[in-house]
Scaffold this motif. Structure first.
Motif, PDB file in Angstrom:
ATOM      1  N   GLN A   1      -0.294  -1.454  -4.862  1.00 57.21           N
ATOM      2  CA  GLN A   1      -1.524  -2.144  -5.279  1.00 57.21           C
ATOM      3  C   GLN A   1      -2.768  -1.429  -4.768  1.00 57.21           C
ATOM      4  O   GLN A   1      -3.892  -1.818  -5.082  1.00 57.21           O
ATOM      5  N   PHE A   2      -2.555  -0.404  -3.966  1.00 57.34           N
ATOM      6  CA  PHE A   2      -3.612   0.486  -3.488  1.00 57.34           C
ATOM      7  C   PHE A   2      -2.932   1.762  -3.008  1.00 57.34           C
ATOM      8  O   PHE A   2      -1.839   1.708  -2.434  1.00 57.34           O
ATOM      9  N   VAL A   3      -3.580   2.909  -3.247  1.00 60.64           N
ATOM     10  CA  VAL A   3      -2.999   4.203  -2.858  1.00 60.64           C
ATOM     11  C   VAL A   3      -4.000   4.963  -2.000  1.00 60.64           C
ATOM     12  O   VAL A   3      -5.172   5.090  -2.363  1.00 60.64           O
ATOM     13  N   GLN A   4      -3.519   5.463  -0.847  1.00 59.13           N
ATOM     14  CA  GLN A   4      -4.336   6.300   0.038  1.00 59.13           C
ATOM     15  C   GLN A   4      -3.726   7.689   0.072  1.00 59.13           C
ATOM     16  O   GLN A   4      -2.611   7.883   0.534  1.00 59.13           O
ATOM     17  N   GLU A   5      -4.454   8.678  -0.445  1.00 62.80           N
ATOM     18  CA  GLU A   5      -3.982  10.074  -0.448  1.00 62.80           C
ATOM     19  C   GLU A   5      -4.549  10.805   0.756  1.00 62.80           C
ATOM     20  O   GLU A   5      -5.750  10.716   1.023  1.00 62.80           O
ATOM     21  N   SER A   6      -3.682  11.533   1.473  1.00 64.23           N
ATOM     22  CA  SER A   6      -4.120  12.242   2.685  1.00 64.23           C
ATOM     23  C   SER A   6      -3.469  13.622   2.763  1.00 64.23           C
ATOM     24  O   SER A   6      -2.869  13.981   3.785  1.00 64.23           O
ATOM     25  N   ALA A   7      -3.594  14.372   1.696  1.00 67.88           N
ATOM     26  CA  ALA A   7      -3.040  15.724   1.661  1.00 67.88           C
ATOM     27  C   ALA A   7      -3.958  16.692   2.399  1.00 67.88           C
ATOM     28  O   ALA A   7      -5.118  16.369   2.690  1.00 67.88           O
ATOM     29  N   PRO A   8      -3.472  17.908   2.730  1.00 64.79           N
ATOM     30  CA  PRO A   8      -4.307  18.907   3.393  1.00 64.79           C
ATOM     31  C   PRO A   8      -5.579  19.216   2.606  1.00 64.79           C
ATOM     32  O   PRO A   8      -5.627  19.058   1.375  1.00 64.79           O
ATOM     33  N   GLU A   9      -6.607  19.693   3.312  1.00 67.85           N
ATOM     34  CA  GLU A   9      -7.918  19.949   2.712  1.00 67.85           C
ATOM     35  C   GLU A   9      -7.928  21.267   1.934  1.00 67.85           C
ATOM     36  O   GLU A   9      -8.485  22.274   2.388  1.00 67.85           O
ATOM     37  N   LYS A  10      -7.313  21.242   0.775  1.00 66.95           N
ATOM     38  CA  LYS A  10      -7.329  22.368  -0.153  1.00 66.95           C
ATOM     39  C   LYS A  10      -7.685  21.802  -1.511  1.00 66.95           C
ATOM     40  O   LYS A  10      -6.971  20.942  -2.038  1.00 66.95           O
ATOM     41  N   LEU A  11      -8.786  22.260  -2.093  1.00 66.88           N
ATOM     42  CA  LEU A  11      -9.321  21.639  -3.304  1.00 66.88           C
ATOM     43  C   LEU A  11      -8.320  21.652  -4.447  1.00 66.88           C
ATOM     44  O   LEU A  11      -8.115  20.627  -5.117  1.00 66.88           O
ATOM     45  N   ASP A  12      -7.673  22.784  -4.692  1.00 68.29           N
ATOM     46  CA  ASP A  12      -6.710  22.847  -5.795  1.00 68.29           C
ATOM     47  C   ASP A  12      -5.564  21.870  -5.582  1.00 68.29           C
ATOM     48  O   ASP A  12      -5.106  21.221  -6.529  1.00 68.29           O
ATOM     49  N   LEU A  13      -5.100  21.765  -4.331  1.00 71.68           N
ATOM     50  CA  LEU A  13      -4.024  20.835  -4.019  1.00 71.68           C
ATOM     51  C   LEU A  13      -4.469  19.400  -4.223  1.00 71.68           C
ATOM     52  O   LEU A  13      -3.742  18.580  -4.821  1.00 71.68           O
ATOM     53  N   LYS A  14      -5.653  19.069  -3.745  1.00 73.94           N
ATOM     54  CA  LYS A  14      -6.175  17.715  -3.914  1.00 73.94           C
ATOM     55  C   LYS A  14      -6.303  17.371  -5.402  1.00 73.94           C
ATOM     56  O   LYS A  14      -5.923  16.280  -5.847  1.00 73.94           O
ATOM     57  N   ARG A  15      -6.855  18.285  -6.148  1.00 75.15           N
ATOM     58  CA  ARG A  15      -7.072  18.045  -7.581  1.00 75.15           C
ATOM     59  C   ARG A  15      -5.738  17.808  -8.301  1.00 75.15           C
ATOM     60  O   ARG A  15      -5.595  16.862  -9.087  1.00 75.15           O
TER      61      ARG A  15
ATOM     62  N   VAL B   1       0.850  -1.187   0.000  1.00 76.47           N
ATOM     63  CA  VAL B   1       0.000   0.000   0.000  1.00 76.47           C
ATOM     64  C   VAL B   1       0.886   1.238   0.000  1.00 76.47           C
ATOM     65  O   VAL B   1       1.913   1.270   0.686  1.00 76.47           O
ATOM     66  N   ALA B   2       0.490   2.240  -0.751  1.00 73.42           N
ATOM     67  CA  ALA B   2       1.199   3.522  -0.743  1.00 73.42           C
ATOM     68  C   ALA B   2       0.350   4.561  -0.030  1.00 73.42           C
ATOM     69  O   ALA B   2      -0.854   4.675  -0.299  1.00 73.42           O
ATOM     70  N   CYS B   3       0.965   5.320   0.871  1.00 73.02           N
ATOM     71  CA  CYS B   3       0.291   6.416   1.564  1.00 73.02           C
ATOM     72  C   CYS B   3       0.977   7.716   1.180  1.00 73.02           C
ATOM     73  O   CYS B   3       2.174   7.904   1.462  1.00 73.02           O
ATOM     74  N   VAL B   4       0.237   8.592   0.535  1.00 70.87           N
ATOM     75  CA  VAL B   4       0.781   9.864   0.058  1.00 70.87           C
ATOM     76  C   VAL B   4       0.207  10.978   0.925  1.00 70.87           C
ATOM     77  O   VAL B   4      -1.000  11.207   0.935  1.00 70.87           O
ATOM     78  N   GLY B   5       1.094  11.648   1.649  1.00 72.05           N
ATOM     79  CA  GLY B   5       0.678  12.578   2.689  1.00 72.05           C
ATOM     80  C   GLY B   5       0.828  11.857   4.021  1.00 72.05           C
ATOM     81  O   GLY B   5       0.180  10.838   4.247  1.00 72.05           O
ATOM     82  N   ALA B   6       1.713  12.368   4.880  1.00 72.61           N
ATOM     83  CA  ALA B   6       2.050  11.625   6.103  1.00 72.61           C
ATOM     84  C   ALA B   6       1.873  12.484   7.349  1.00 72.61           C
ATOM     85  O   ALA B   6       2.659  12.400   8.283  1.00 72.61           O
ATOM     86  N   GLY B   7       0.825  13.298   7.365  1.00 73.06           N
ATOM     87  CA  GLY B   7       0.498  14.064   8.559  1.00 73.06           C
ATOM     88  C   GLY B   7      -0.262  13.203   9.546  1.00 73.06           C
ATOM     89  O   GLY B   7      -0.079  11.982   9.605  1.00 73.06           O
ATOM     90  N   VAL B   8      -1.143  13.820  10.313  1.00 69.53           N
ATOM     91  CA  VAL B   8      -1.883  13.082  11.334  1.00 69.53           C
ATOM     92  C   VAL B   8      -2.743  11.980  10.716  1.00 69.53           C
ATOM     93  O   VAL B   8      -2.730  10.827  11.173  1.00 69.53           O
ATOM     94  N   ILE B   9      -3.482  12.307   9.660  1.00 71.07           N
ATOM     95  CA  ILE B   9      -4.351  11.310   9.026  1.00 71.07           C
ATOM     96  C   ILE B   9      -3.531  10.315   8.217  1.00 71.07           C
ATOM     97  O   ILE B   9      -3.688   9.098   8.359  1.00 71.07           O
TER      98      ILE B   9
END
Length: 326
Positions: free
Chosen positions: A88-102, A13-21
């Motif tokens: 084989q699975f990716v979990q994205e957990s970036a900050p809650e900013k729409l442009d950044l997420k997109r 599994v890949a986790c992109v964004g490694a803050g609290v969530i």
């Protein structure tokens, strides 16, 4: 969507964004026996992530580790592309900013092997708004967790307008395989389900503080010593069904339905018409799943007593926040 493997066969599994969530997700996946690659652009991301995982590990040991689970199966990569190259699975957990997420989801779509589902931990944005620039948006889903993801079981799964239904189904199966409690939503709802309910309570609490109707302490105690104990065992709908006694939800609605017009909250109540009445009664029958009112009362009572004992609030309890304190 052509899947690369079945959810039960996922090993990396890949986790992109490694803050609290994101860090909480890393801890959870490691505890479930996965190999995890992680990436975060912050210069001190790896040190912070490893501290978070180490701090979470004792709780995960108490919950029970999967065979082979190890902190040593975590790899922190220098680039996003490295993190997802064999995922084989990716979990994205970036900050809650729409442009950044997109932008990030578009990059992930380009870098992740074909057929691999990519999930976002967003707490409010609909996937429809985030998948607009992706080349293969069909594999992008929302996998909304609750903090901390390694401890709270719930994850809400929903796709966007351009998401393949099979990707939603695959993600739900994967999360279940990974030990989560999954709600698969039929449609996008702003804030999803649990956040909508949390937010309603939060806003009413702020109103009460602002108007001097209650203190912060009053509000917290009203939940931890009141309905929160019952909600830990069964949610608000079945809890209210028990308020109807042997008549269940139907009797409760007949008896308390008129109070929806009372000024008990700043929220506007829906009209309790026959369609809503029938839907709530039938929903409670489905949720009871064959258990009688007497069965549910016994289950609730045992559960509340267990919570009170576990938190040290019963005489003679040896557990809870104070037990074993040094």
């Amino acid at each position: 969507m052509t899947e690369t493997c079945a959810p039960e066969q996922v090993r990396r599994v890949a986790c992109v964004g490694a803050g609290v969530i994101g860090g909480g997700w890393v801890a959870h996946f490691l505890a479930r026996g996965y190999d995890v690659t992680a990436w975060d652009p912050a210069p001190d991301a790896e040190a912070r992530l490893r501290r978070l995982v180490e701090a979470a590990w004792p709780a995960l040991e108490q919950l029970g580790l999967a065979p082979g689970a190890s902190i040593g199966r975590l790899t922190v990569t220098a680039t996003l592309e490295e993190a997802v190259s064999e995922a084989q699975f990716v979990q994205e957990s970036a900050p809650e900013k729409l442009d950044l997420k997109r932008e990030l989801l578009t990059k992930l779509d380009a870098a992740t092997p074909a057929g691999v589902v990519i999930a976002s931990s967003t707490s409010g944005y609909p996937m429809t708004d985030m998948q607009t620039e992706a080349v293969t948006p069909g594999r992008l889903v929302v996998g909304h967790p609750f903090n901390p993801p390694y401890l709270i079981p719930l994850v809400e799964v929903v796709g966007g307008e351009r998401t393949d239904l099979e990707a939603v189904r695959w993600a739900s199966r994967f999360y279940e395989t990974a030990g989560k409690s999954v709600i698969t939503m039929d449609r996008e709802v702003p804030g999803f389900i649990a956040n909508r309910l949390q937010e309603a309570l939060w806003r009413e609490a702020l109103h009460m503080v602002a108007s001097g109707e209650a203190t912060v302490r009053d509000i917290d105690l009203s939940i931890t010593e009141g309905p929160g104990l019952r909600w830990a065992i069964m949610g608000p709908m079945l809890t209210f069904a028990l308020a109807g006694g042997e008549g269940g939800m139907a009797h409760m609605l007949d008896h308390f339905g008129p109070s929806l017009k009372s000024p008990w909250t700043r929220l506007e109540a829906p009209e309790l018409d026959k369609a809503l009445y029938d839907a709530v009664v039938a929903g409670c029958d489905d949720a009871a799943d064959g258990r009688t009112i007497a069965d549910l009362v016994l289950e609730r009572d045992r559960g509340v007593i267990a919570v009170l004992r576990a938190t040290g609030r019963l005489p003679g309890s040896e557990t809870g926040p104070e037990a074993g304190a040094e």
